[in-house]
Design an enzyme around this catalytic site. Sequence first.
Site, PDB file in Angstrom:
ATOM      1  N   GLY A 155       7.095  41.587  19.262  1.00  0.00           N
ATOM      2  CA  GLY A 155       8.388  41.153  19.784  1.00  0.00           C
ATOM      3  C   GLY A 155       8.542  41.336  21.289  1.00  0.00           C
ATOM      4  CD  GLN A 207      30.362  51.703  31.290  1.00  0.00           C
ATOM      5  OE1 GLN A 207      31.002  51.081  30.479  1.00  0.00           O
ATOM      6  NE2 GLN A 207      30.605  52.968  31.555  1.00  0.00           N
ATOM      7  CG  HIS A 216      34.021  42.519  36.749  1.00  0.00           C
ATOM      8  ND1 HIS A 216      34.968  41.613  36.323  1.00  0.00           N
ATOM      9  CD2 HIS A 216      34.519  43.739  36.490  1.00  0.00           C
ATOM     10  CE1 HIS A 216      35.987  42.275  35.823  1.00  0.00           C
ATOM     11  NE2 HIS A 216      35.740  43.554  35.904  1.00  0.00           N
ATOM     12  CE  LYS A 227      47.720  42.596  29.567  1.00  0.00           C
ATOM     13  NZ  LYS A 227      46.613  43.425  29.255  1.00  0.00           N
ATOM     14  CG  ASP A 271      39.497  36.189  34.031  1.00  0.00           C
ATOM     15  OD1 ASP A 271      39.301  36.801  35.108  1.00  0.00           O
ATOM     16  OD2 ASP A 271      39.805  36.774  32.976  1.00  0.00           O
TER      17      ASP A 271
HETATM   18  C1  R5P Z   1      38.184  41.593  33.200  1.00  0.00           C
HETATM   19  O1  R5P Z   1      38.468  42.352  34.096  1.00  0.00           O
HETATM   20  C2  R5P Z   1      37.582  40.244  33.438  1.00  0.00           C
HETATM   21  O2  R5P Z   1      37.995  39.686  34.640  1.00  0.00           O
HETATM   22  C3  R5P Z   1      37.947  39.301  32.305  1.00  0.00           C
HETATM   23  O3  R5P Z   1      39.352  39.140  32.300  1.00  0.00           O
HETATM   24  C4  R5P Z   1      37.522  39.885  30.999  1.00  0.00           C
HETATM   25  O4  R5P Z   1      36.165  40.214  31.029  1.00  0.00           O
HETATM   26  C5  R5P Z   1      37.776  38.882  29.882  1.00  0.00           C
HETATM   27  O5  R5P Z   1      37.440  39.497  28.679  1.00  0.00           O
HETATM   28  P1  R5P Z   1      37.861  38.863  27.302  1.00  0.00           P
HETATM   29  O6  R5P Z   1      37.472  37.398  27.336  1.00  0.00           O
HETATM   30  O7  R5P Z   1      37.071  39.660  26.303  1.00  0.00           O
HETATM   31  O8  R5P Z   1      39.332  39.016  27.126  1.00  0.00           O
END
Ligand code: R5P
Length: 285
Positions: free
Chosen positions: A35, A87, A119, A182, A208
Amino acid sequence: MKVISTESSQILAARVAREAGIDIVDVRFSRFPDGELYLRTGPIDDEMVIIGSTADSDALVQLLLLVDACERSTNVLVLPYMGYARQDKQFNPGEPLSARAVARALSAGVSRVLTVNIHDENVLAHFRVPAASISLAGEIGAYLRTMDLSRPLILAPDEGAAKFGEMVASAAAGWDSDHLQKTRLSGEEVRMEPRNLEAKSRDVVIVDDIISTGGTLAKATQMLYEQGARNVYAMCVHGVMTGGAHTHLLAAGIRDVVCSDTIERGCSRYSAAREIVSGIGDARS
Ligand code: R5P
């Protein structure tokens, strides 16, 4: 200079090679009987652009092998999607800083790293070579201009993504942008609504960097329809799309889900190639 890629980024690599007018190197990929991954490259050049997204651990190992196979060349590593980048902190004692571990491993054998909408830009400091992140906000804006949207509102899912949303809106032609806020109504109930603008009767595009499970966007979509939104669309850079995310989003009423080719998916409908080629140019000058 030539382009070479892992299996995970072969379409994007072909686009980068075409855009830059340089050759792409053929690579044979297979596995040993146990593998383990194996690869063998065709003839490489003194200068190489190595392209590989690391959305899963096999892709990461394959990229490490590819960099090693190019070790006699001067290598620019293009990491369209960097796995493990989320992470980036020790959230609990005993956890690794996974983004740092991956950045360090990928720094060996390359002279520069170029990534796309990482990110968090703080992760770039973990590479042991110069590293930069380019943004596809302009490409998303250009894509949105081709859609027939009524009173478009670009919406980021949280405050952290608001700047990205503003960049997309400005590239789209100075459209309105806002971010979701929120409000906790009770122990179980949370309300999400645009912070400053109303979604009523508008075509809303949630933008996003990543769609992973789609949970954030599905929840937001339900609430936006309750608030009278006409249509809700989702656009992201990296379509991680885990655990049936695409289906969840459509089931929540999202009209269309679009991502780039940093992770090659059925919904990859715009490309990072042009920005990558320009980023490589900047890295060389
Ligand atoms: C988080 O900080 C990222 O910008 C995205 O909003 C996040 O990774 C989206 O995750 P999910 O699609 O699992 O809600």
